[in-house]
Write a protein that holds these residues in place. Structure first.
Motif, PDB file in Angstrom:
ATOM      1  N   LYS A   1      44.239  32.317  48.708  1.00  0.00           N
ATOM      2  CA  LYS A   1      45.577  32.549  49.259  1.00  0.00           C
ATOM      3  C   LYS A   1      46.307  33.649  48.503  1.00  0.00           C
ATOM      4  N   SER A   2      45.832  33.973  47.301  1.00  0.00           N
ATOM      5  CA  SER A   2      46.495  34.950  46.453  1.00  0.00           C
ATOM      6  C   SER A   2      45.656  36.220  46.331  1.00  0.00           C
ATOM      7  N   ILE A   3      46.311  37.308  45.931  1.00  0.00           N
ATOM      8  CA  ILE A   3      45.622  38.604  45.824  1.00  0.00           C
ATOM      9  C   ILE A   3      45.809  39.225  44.438  1.00  0.00           C
ATOM     10  N   ASN A   4      46.120  38.407  43.440  1.00  0.00           N
ATOM     11  CA  ASN A   4      46.417  38.941  42.105  1.00  0.00           C
ATOM     12  C   ASN A   4      45.137  39.308  41.348  1.00  0.00           C
ATOM     13  N   SER A   5      44.572  40.436  41.773  1.00  0.00           N
ATOM     14  CA  SER A   5      43.409  41.007  41.100  1.00  0.00           C
ATOM     15  C   SER A   5      43.555  42.511  41.075  1.00  0.00           C
ATOM     16  N   PRO A   6      43.280  43.148  39.935  1.00  0.00           N
ATOM     17  CA  PRO A   6      43.323  44.609  39.894  1.00  0.00           C
ATOM     18  C   PRO A   6      42.190  45.244  40.696  1.00  0.00           C
ATOM     19  N   LEU A   7      41.242  44.420  41.159  1.00  0.00           N
ATOM     20  CA  LEU A   7      40.128  44.920  41.956  1.00  0.00           C
ATOM     21  C   LEU A   7      40.406  44.849  43.456  1.00  0.00           C
ATOM     22  N   PHE A   8      41.554  44.312  43.815  1.00  0.00           N
ATOM     23  CA  PHE A   8      41.893  44.199  45.233  1.00  0.00           C
ATOM     24  C   PHE A   8      42.047  45.593  45.841  1.00  0.00           C
ATOM     25  N   ASN A   9      41.417  45.767  46.990  1.00  0.00           N
ATOM     26  CA  ASN A   9      41.376  47.057  47.713  1.00  0.00           C
ATOM     27  C   ASN A   9      40.560  48.127  46.984  1.00  0.00           C
ATOM     28  N   LYS A  10      39.684  47.688  46.070  1.00  0.00           N
ATOM     29  CA  LYS A  10      38.791  48.606  45.373  1.00  0.00           C
ATOM     30  C   LYS A  10      37.359  48.428  45.893  1.00  0.00           C
TER      31      LYS A  10
ATOM     32  N   TYR B   1      51.841  49.681  34.196  1.00  0.00           N
ATOM     33  CA  TYR B   1      52.386  48.326  34.061  1.00  0.00           C
ATOM     34  C   TYR B   1      51.956  47.387  35.200  1.00  0.00           C
ATOM     35  N   ASP B   2      50.791  47.600  35.783  1.00  0.00           N
ATOM     36  CA  ASP B   2      50.300  46.738  36.859  1.00  0.00           C
ATOM     37  C   ASP B   2      50.168  45.308  36.337  1.00  0.00           C
ATOM     38  N   THR B   3      50.933  44.385  36.914  1.00  0.00           N
ATOM     39  CA  THR B   3      50.959  43.005  36.425  1.00  0.00           C
ATOM     40  C   THR B   3      49.670  42.246  36.727  1.00  0.00           C
ATOM     41  N   ASN B   4      48.803  42.806  37.561  1.00  0.00           N
ATOM     42  CA  ASN B   4      47.512  42.157  37.794  1.00  0.00           C
ATOM     43  C   ASN B   4      46.608  42.246  36.573  1.00  0.00           C
TER      44      ASN B   4
ATOM     45  N   TYR C   1      36.861  45.252  48.573  1.00  0.00           N
ATOM     46  CA  TYR C   1      37.352  43.883  48.424  1.00  0.00           C
ATOM     47  C   TYR C   1      38.804  43.854  48.897  1.00  0.00           C
ATOM     48  N   ASP C   2      38.988  43.476  50.149  1.00  0.00           N
ATOM     49  CA  ASP C   2      40.306  43.572  50.772  1.00  0.00           C
ATOM     50  C   ASP C   2      40.723  42.233  51.365  1.00  0.00           C
ATOM     51  N   LYS C   3      41.804  42.261  52.109  1.00  0.00           N
ATOM     52  CA  LYS C   3      42.371  41.046  52.681  1.00  0.00           C
ATOM     53  C   LYS C   3      41.386  40.348  53.608  1.00  0.00           C
ATOM     54  N   ALA C   4      40.586  41.130  54.332  1.00  0.00           N
ATOM     55  CA  ALA C   4      39.625  40.544  55.261  1.00  0.00           C
ATOM     56  C   ALA C   4      38.544  39.749  54.533  1.00  0.00           C
ATOM     57  N   LEU C   5      38.174  40.186  53.336  1.00  0.00           N
ATOM     58  CA  LEU C   5      37.133  39.506  52.578  1.00  0.00           C
ATOM     59  C   LEU C   5      37.683  38.414  51.667  1.00  0.00           C
ATOM     60  N   ASN C   6      38.895  38.585  51.182  1.00  0.00           N
ATOM     61  CA  ASN C   6      39.462  37.655  50.219  1.00  0.00           C
ATOM     62  C   ASN C   6      39.725  36.297  50.861  1.00  0.00           C
ATOM     63  N   LYS C   7      39.223  35.241  50.271  1.00  0.00           N
ATOM     64  CA  LYS C   7      39.398  33.899  50.827  1.00  0.00           C
ATOM     65  C   LYS C   7      40.421  33.072  50.056  1.00  0.00           C
TER      66      LYS C   7
ATOM     67  N   PRO D   1      53.838  36.106  35.750  1.00  0.00           N
ATOM     68  CA  PRO D   1      52.984  35.090  35.134  1.00  0.00           C
ATOM     69  C   PRO D   1      51.641  35.688  34.725  1.00  0.00           C
ATOM     70  N   PHE D   2      50.981  35.046  33.775  1.00  0.00           N
ATOM     71  CA  PHE D   2      49.635  35.446  33.366  1.00  0.00           C
ATOM     72  C   PHE D   2      48.616  34.930  34.393  1.00  0.00           C
ATOM     73  N   GLY D   3      47.616  35.735  34.708  1.00  0.00           N
ATOM     74  CA  GLY D   3      46.534  35.210  35.527  1.00  0.00           C
ATOM     75  C   GLY D   3      45.958  36.198  36.511  1.00  0.00           C
ATOM     76  N   ILE D   4      44.693  35.977  36.860  1.00  0.00           N
ATOM     77  CA  ILE D   4      43.937  36.835  37.760  1.00  0.00           C
ATOM     78  C   ILE D   4      42.982  35.958  38.561  1.00  0.00           C
ATOM     79  N   ILE D   5      42.781  36.272  39.833  1.00  0.00           N
ATOM     80  CA  ILE D   5      41.749  35.575  40.592  1.00  0.00           C
ATOM     81  C   ILE D   5      40.398  36.218  40.293  1.00  0.00           C
ATOM     82  N   GLY D   6      39.314  35.424  40.433  1.00  0.00           N
ATOM     83  CA  GLY D   6      38.036  35.996  40.020  1.00  0.00           C
ATOM     84  C   GLY D   6      36.798  35.458  40.697  1.00  0.00           C
ATOM     85  N   LEU D   7      36.921  34.467  41.571  1.00  0.00           N
ATOM     86  CA  LEU D   7      35.721  33.855  42.133  1.00  0.00           C
ATOM     87  C   LEU D   7      34.876  34.841  42.935  1.00  0.00           C
ATOM     88  N   GLN D   8      35.522  35.729  43.680  1.00  0.00           N
ATOM     89  CA  GLN D   8      34.764  36.645  44.535  1.00  0.00           C
ATOM     90  C   GLN D   8      34.406  37.958  43.842  1.00  0.00           C
TER      91      GLN D   8
END
Length: 428
Positions: A395-404, A270-273, A387-393, A321-328
């Motif tokens: 303000k949000s981290i709502n991606s299932p690829l975060f820390n992958k 049930y990962d909301t990302n 793809y972690d906090k140091a690389l993410n530009k 909410p619906f949505g995912i970040i994706g630019l990076q």
């Protein structure tokens, strides 16, 4: 200032050649084998030299929800992803439904100085679906197209008028294709996985009905409709039929829709990302999108970058909410298609640069070519990273690829002849 990029593979939508690229001030002035004198030399051995990517579908939440992202953080995320031009949607607070808001958005982006920001204006005032915006005024202010994205235009009469008016101004409408009467409080795709998880589903027909309607309205009016974030196999069949009949219809697909299926929600507890609109669909739909990218039926890859604060996503699946970040993650996920033989490098450039330029009628972008604006992404296809906090530009981290772990990145981005992102020095 002169910048020489040497020893890279120059990739355009129709060619790829090993060449050197000389930039003088804001223009590309030479592409060829010779070594030219320059103030700065960049060795791009083993790298791709591509036109700066153009993302036709982002949400920067500015004005009104700047705690999620704003034009500053959105611009930084964009150039860190090799994107030099962004088209933010109109569902801001207040809505971008008038020329003054359009101008303010552009002015803020210009003051940041990292990307070109080309706003999408609302189709209807306050996104209420009733009264058309002043399209002429907004286009004069810098808007490039119109959409109530986030909401459909439910009235066929209003959408007909929008297509007629936008065509009269040489512009087009972007459709958030959804028949809300079929949503039924759904939170994911209606199918086997939603039944297993006990979550309310939304049938893919809610998209297909809306795509059908807007295709027919484009046929009626002669206007141009662009279908946002297509997610259904049958939607693609409708679009294919319409194109064969000469109807002015184009479409885009997102990296998450050609990468993930609804099985991910089952596999990831049930990962909301993975909660996205339109929802992740079945493997058959993913395969259909990939096939349509390969064949050229899909015109554009766009991220639908939709940031949300972590507190909003860290709730029950029903309430997130619906949505995912994706630019990076645009570059690594699209390069994965190249690695898997779904598309070629040239098709990647067409989908992320050349085709958007053609749709937007921009004359000096989308190619690595003498006399064109020096908007360039230098991409390392082999670099692997977390793809972690140091690389993410964002303000949000709502991606299932975060820390992958991901593979492939824009290690340098040049906008109008100026280096706006340098991965190795972590500089804008």
């Amino acid at each position: 200032m002169k910048i020489l990029i040497k020893n890279g593979l120059v990739v355009n939508a129709d060619t790829k050649i090993k060449a050197n690229v000389l930039i003088k001030d804001d223009l590309i002035v030479y592409v060829g084998k010779d070594i030219k004198d320059a103030d700065l030399v960049i060795d791009a051995s083993g790298k791709y030299i591509m036109p700066g990517l153009i993302d036709m579908h982002v949400h920067f939440r500015d004005p009104g929800q700047e705690y999620k992202d704003d034009i500053i953080s959105g611009s930084r995320a964009a150039v860190a992803g090799g994107v030099t031009t962004c088209l933010p949607m109109a569902n801001t607070t207040p809505v971008n439904d008038n020329a003054s808001i359009t101008r303010a958005m552009i002015q803020k982006a210009n003051s940041v100085g990292l990307i070109d920001l080309l706003p999408i204006g609302a189709i209807t005032k306050a996104l209420k679906g009733n009264e058309l915006v002043e399209m002429g005024d907004m286009l004069e202010a810098g808007a490039v197209a119109f959409s109530d994205d986030g909401l459909p235009v439910s009235s066929s009469s209003v959408m007909r008028a929008a297509l007629e008016y936008s065509a009269g101004f040489g512009s087009f409408c972007i459709s958030h294709s959804e028949d809300c009467s079929l949503c039924r409080q759904g939170v994911m795709h209606e199918g086997k996985v939603s039944a297993i998880l006990g979550l309310k589903g939304m049938a893919r027909e809610k998209e297909e009905i809306s795509v059908s309607r807007d295709m027919l309205l484009a046929k009626l009016t002669g206007g141009h409709v662009h279908i946002a974030h297509v997610s259904s196999e049958y939607s693609l069949k409708i679009i294919d039929m319409a194109k064969r009949d000469g109807i002015k219809i184009t479409c885009e697909a997102t990296p998450h829709h050609f990468t993930f299926s609804d099985d991910e929600i089952l596999a990831n507890a049930y990962d909301t990302n993975y909660k996205i609109s339109p929802p992740l669909r079945e493997i058959s739909d993913v395969k259909a999108i990939r096939k349509a990218l390969s064949s050229g039926l899909i015109d554009v890859i766009a991220t639908d970058h939709a940031p949300h604060h972590n507190d909003e996503k860290c709730v029950e699946f029903d309430h997130a909410p619906f949505g995912i970040i994706g630019l990076q993650t645009l570059v690594p996920l699209t390069l994965r298609l190249v690695d898997e033989g779904v598309i070629s490098l040239e098709q990647m450039v067409a989908l992320t640069s050349k085709n958007p330029v053609n749709l937007l009628k921009i004359s000096n972008k989308g190619e690595i070519k003498e006399g064109f604006l020096a908007d360039i992404a230098i991409i390392d296809p082999d670099i692997e990273y977390i793809y972690d906090k140091a690389l993410n530009k964002s303000k949000s981290i709502n991606s299932p690829l975060f820390n992958k772990k991901l593979k492939g990145m824009a290690i340098m981005t040049i906008k109008s002849g100026r280096i706006v992102w340098d991965y190795y020095n972590q500089k804008f």
